[in-house]
Design an enzyme around this catalytic site. Structure first.
Site, PDB file in Angstrom:
ATOM      1  N   HIS A 141     -12.581  32.565 -38.921  1.00 50.23           N
ATOM      2  CA  HIS A 141     -13.081  31.372 -39.602  1.00 50.23           C
ATOM      3  C   HIS A 141     -14.494  31.085 -39.117  1.00 50.23           C
ATOM      4  CE1 HIS A 141     -11.708  29.842 -35.695  1.00 50.23           C
ATOM      5  NE2 HIS A 141     -12.605  28.874 -35.864  1.00 50.23           N
ATOM      6  N   ASP A 168     -16.841  27.514 -38.097  1.00 50.67           N
ATOM      7  CA  ASP A 168     -16.605  26.101 -37.789  1.00 50.67           C
ATOM      8  C   ASP A 168     -17.411  25.230 -38.751  1.00 50.67           C
ATOM      9  OD1 ASP A 168     -15.042  26.976 -35.694  1.00 50.67           O
ATOM     10  OD2 ASP A 168     -16.589  26.645 -34.163  1.00 50.67           O
ATOM     11  N   HIS A 213     -15.623  33.988 -36.468  1.00 51.70           N
ATOM     12  CA  HIS A 213     -14.977  34.323 -35.195  1.00 51.70           C
ATOM     13  C   HIS A 213     -13.470  34.152 -35.292  1.00 51.70           C
ATOM     14  CE1 HIS A 213     -15.979  30.033 -35.177  1.00 51.70           C
ATOM     15  NE2 HIS A 213     -14.949  29.847 -34.373  1.00 51.70           N
ATOM     16  N   ARG A 246      -4.025  32.245 -22.483  1.00 52.41           N
ATOM     17  CA  ARG A 246      -5.456  31.970 -22.551  1.00 52.41           C
ATOM     18  C   ARG A 246      -5.657  30.548 -23.061  1.00 52.41           C
ATOM     19  NH1 ARG A 246      -9.206  32.565 -26.802  1.00 52.41           N
ATOM     20  NH2 ARG A 246     -11.298  32.560 -25.948  1.00 52.41           N
TER      21      ARG A 246
HETATM   22  C1  LIG Z   1     -13.913  18.369 -36.856  1.00 54.99           C
HETATM   23  C2  LIG Z   1     -13.074  19.294 -37.253  1.00 54.99           C
HETATM   24  C3  LIG Z   1     -13.402  20.744 -37.345  1.00 54.99           C
HETATM   25  C4  LIG Z   1     -12.044  21.387 -37.530  1.00 54.99           C
HETATM   26  C5  LIG Z   1     -11.386  20.372 -38.402  1.00 54.99           C
HETATM   27  C6  LIG Z   1     -11.665  19.054 -37.661  1.00 54.99           C
HETATM   28  C7  LIG Z   1     -10.786  18.986 -36.399  1.00 54.99           C
HETATM   29  C8  LIG Z   1     -10.305  20.373 -35.928  1.00 54.99           C
HETATM   30  C9  LIG Z   1     -11.328  21.486 -36.149  1.00 54.99           C
HETATM   31  C10 LIG Z   1     -10.716  22.882 -36.117  1.00 54.99           C
HETATM   32  C11 LIG Z   1     -10.593  23.515 -34.715  1.00 54.99           C
HETATM   33  C12 LIG Z   1      -9.971  24.922 -34.830  1.00 54.99           C
HETATM   34  C13 LIG Z   1     -10.625  25.754 -35.944  1.00 54.99           C
HETATM   35  C14 LIG Z   1     -10.769  24.932 -37.243  1.00 54.99           C
HETATM   36  C15 LIG Z   1     -11.266  25.804 -38.373  1.00 54.99           C
HETATM   37  C16 LIG Z   1      -9.468  24.230 -37.499  1.00 54.99           C
HETATM   38  O1  LIG Z   1      -8.552  24.622 -38.128  1.00 54.99           O
HETATM   39  O2  LIG Z   1      -9.483  22.980 -36.832  1.00 54.99           O
HETATM   40  C17 LIG Z   1     -11.661  23.742 -36.957  1.00 54.99           C
HETATM   41  C18 LIG Z   1     -12.020  22.818 -38.118  1.00 54.99           C
HETATM   42  C19 LIG Z   1     -13.293  23.234 -38.820  1.00 54.99           C
HETATM   43  O3  LIG Z   1     -14.284  23.569 -38.174  1.00 54.99           O
HETATM   44  O4  LIG Z   1     -13.274  23.186 -40.050  1.00 54.99           O
HETATM   45  O1  LIG Z   2     -10.109  30.220 -28.646  1.00 49.74           O
HETATM   46  C1  LIG Z   2     -11.218  30.603 -28.998  1.00 49.74           C
HETATM   47  O2  LIG Z   2     -11.921  31.335 -28.323  1.00 49.74           O
HETATM   48  C2  LIG Z   2     -11.748  30.167 -30.356  1.00 49.74           C
HETATM   49  C3  LIG Z   2     -11.406  28.754 -30.707  1.00 49.74           C
HETATM   50  C4  LIG Z   2     -12.048  28.324 -31.980  1.00 49.74           C
HETATM   51  O3  LIG Z   2     -12.636  29.100 -32.684  1.00 49.74           O
HETATM   52  C5  LIG Z   2     -11.976  26.914 -32.404  1.00 49.74           C
HETATM   53  O4  LIG Z   2     -11.298  26.101 -31.747  1.00 49.74           O
HETATM   54  O5  LIG Z   2     -12.630  26.594 -33.420  1.00 49.74           O
HETATM   55 FE   LIG Z   3     -13.800  28.085 -34.232  1.00 52.30          FE
END
Ligand SMILES: C=C1C[C@]23C[C@H]1CC[C@H]2[C@@]12CCC[C@@](C)(C(=O)O1)[C@H]2[C@@H]3C(=O)O
Ligand SMILES: O=C(O)CCC(=O)C(=O)O
Ligand SMILES: [Fe+2]
Length: 364
Positions: free
Chosen positions: A222, A224, A280, A290
């Site tokens: 994905h 961010d 990533h 981890r």
């Molecule tokens: C502020 C954010 C950014 C979110 C949504 C919301 C809270 C959690 C974040 C994450 C964190 C993990 C990867 C991701 C892809 C996910 O699934 O939740 C992120 C997402 C995004 O970057 O879109």
């Molecule tokens: O665990 C990791 O190294 C990646 C985590 C991540 O990509 C995320 O929280 O958006």
């Molecule tokens: Fe991420």
């Protein structure tokens, strides 16, 4: 237990979260390489390594610019975040994830919520489940922390608050360094004043040891939805990135004290496509749990993000329409890896360099 029933009905995947109880990889978590997209590993040959940038270096701005353009990611050292704060947040995360499942489920994220404990938000886009559990903190952690540790939740909250404060400062500094590397100074950005402190979410991720790591996925590929993300990873590798335009995964090796900085989708928009948001993922391993902590940094909700005027001219038309972070998160929740394309104004032309076309070869 009533709380378990309630959260299960709100999120049908919670029953699969107790990953440590599996001796074999269940079919629900068995990924195939087609599902994942791209080569499954970079193998031993990791030909080029992700840049490590000393923020005290006199050329930090140029080095950051180069890293953002070619990789969309770098590791930062000499960032002034005290090591004990990194240790404390890691311990706080470990403590949280080691709680019994019924206790964690008291703080379960509800269906349309952001904060709380649960499977990765992007899980709904995949037919297989990921080998990880997460805890998202948007705003104050107090309510969920009280559900997790009714007697003693202050310690967790204090660590989170202190971590967020320190990260906010670093994120602001990094954002201006990244924009500086594009030739943009604070005075040229009309929303600079509103950015006294950006907004953020904190994401704690745990990847338990896995009986069949080659067929499992910790967190699927994905980008961010942020301006930038500051990631602290424990001393176990698992984070992999795709280099701009590349097809091979490169591992980001854990380095004590270094923080991984990701260019997010909103920085890609601000840069009018010059900086790719890095694709990533996290893979898992057989022997070690981890942990990672992502500080997801974005603008205050009233700020409309659009390509910076200085980067737009007759030959470089704006590639994206203005959008707020809230609006973009909604778009991402709906369209996932097609989110950037859905806010795009001009379709990429032949010979047109678009630093985010790699998104389309990803997950789907
Ligand atoms: C502020 C954010 C950014 C979110 C949504 C919301 C809270 C959690 C974040 C994450 C964190 C993990 C990867 C991701 C892809 C996910 O699934 O939740 C992120 C997402 C995004 O970057 O879109
Ligand atoms: O665990 C990791 O190294 C990646 C985590 C991540 O990509 C995320 O929280 O958006
Ligand atoms: Fe991420």
């Amino acid at each position: 237990m009533p709380s378990r029933k309630l959260s299960d009905s709100l999120n049908p995947h919670h029953e699969f979260l107790d990953l440590k109880s599996f001796k074999e990889l269940p079919d629900t978590h068995a990924w195939t390489s087609q599902l994942d997209g791209g080569d499954s590993d970079c193998g031993g040959g990791n030909p080029e390594t992700i840049p490590i940038i000393d923020l005290n270096n006199d050329n930090a701005t140029e080095l950051i610019g180069h890293a953002c353009k070619t990789w969309g990611v770098f590791q930062a050292i000499n960032h002034k975040i005290p090591q004990n704060l990194l240790d404390d947040i890691e311990l706080a995360g470990k403590g949280l994830f080691s709680l019994p499942m019924h206790q964690k489920l008291r703080a379960a994220r509800v269906a349309d919520g952001v904060s709380g404990y649960g499977v990765a938000r992007i899980s709904s886009f995949f037919s297989k489940l990921m080998w990880s559990e997460g805890f998202t903190i948007a705003g104050s952690p107090a309510e969920h922390a009280r559900q997790l540790w009714p007697q003693d939740y202050h310690k967790f909250c204090n660590t989170v608050d202190e971590y967020k404060k320190a990260m906010n400062k670093l994120a602001g500094r990094l954002m201006w360094l990244m924009l500086g590397s594009l030739g943009i100074s604070k005075g040229e950005v009309k929303w600079a004043g509103e950015f006294q402190g950006g907004c953020a979410a904190l994401q704690l991720n745990s990847y338990p040891a896995c009986p069949d790591p080659e067929r499992a996925m910790g967190l699927a590929a994905h980008t961010d939805s942020t301006i930038l993300t500051i990631l602290h990873q424990s001393n176990t590798s698992g984070l992999q990135v795709l280099r701009e335009g590349g097809t091979q995964w490169s591992t980001v090796p854990p380095q004590a004290g270094a923080l991984v900085i990701h260019v997010g989708d909103l920085m890609h928009i601000l840069s009018n496509g010059l900086y790719p948001s890095v694709v990533h993922r996290a893979v898992v391993n057989r022997s070690e749990e981890r942990l990672s902590v992502a500080y997801l940094y974005g603008p205050p909700s009233s700020v409309k993000i659009s390509p910076l005027p200085k980067l737009v001219d007759h030959f470089h038309p704006p590639l994206y329409r203005p959008i707020t972070w809230t609006e973009y998160l909604g778009t991402k929740a709906k369209h996932f890896d097609k989110a950037l394309t859905s806010v795009r104004l001009c379709a990429p032309r032949n010979g047109f360099v678009d630093n985010n076309d790699h998104n389309s070869v990803q997950v789907g």
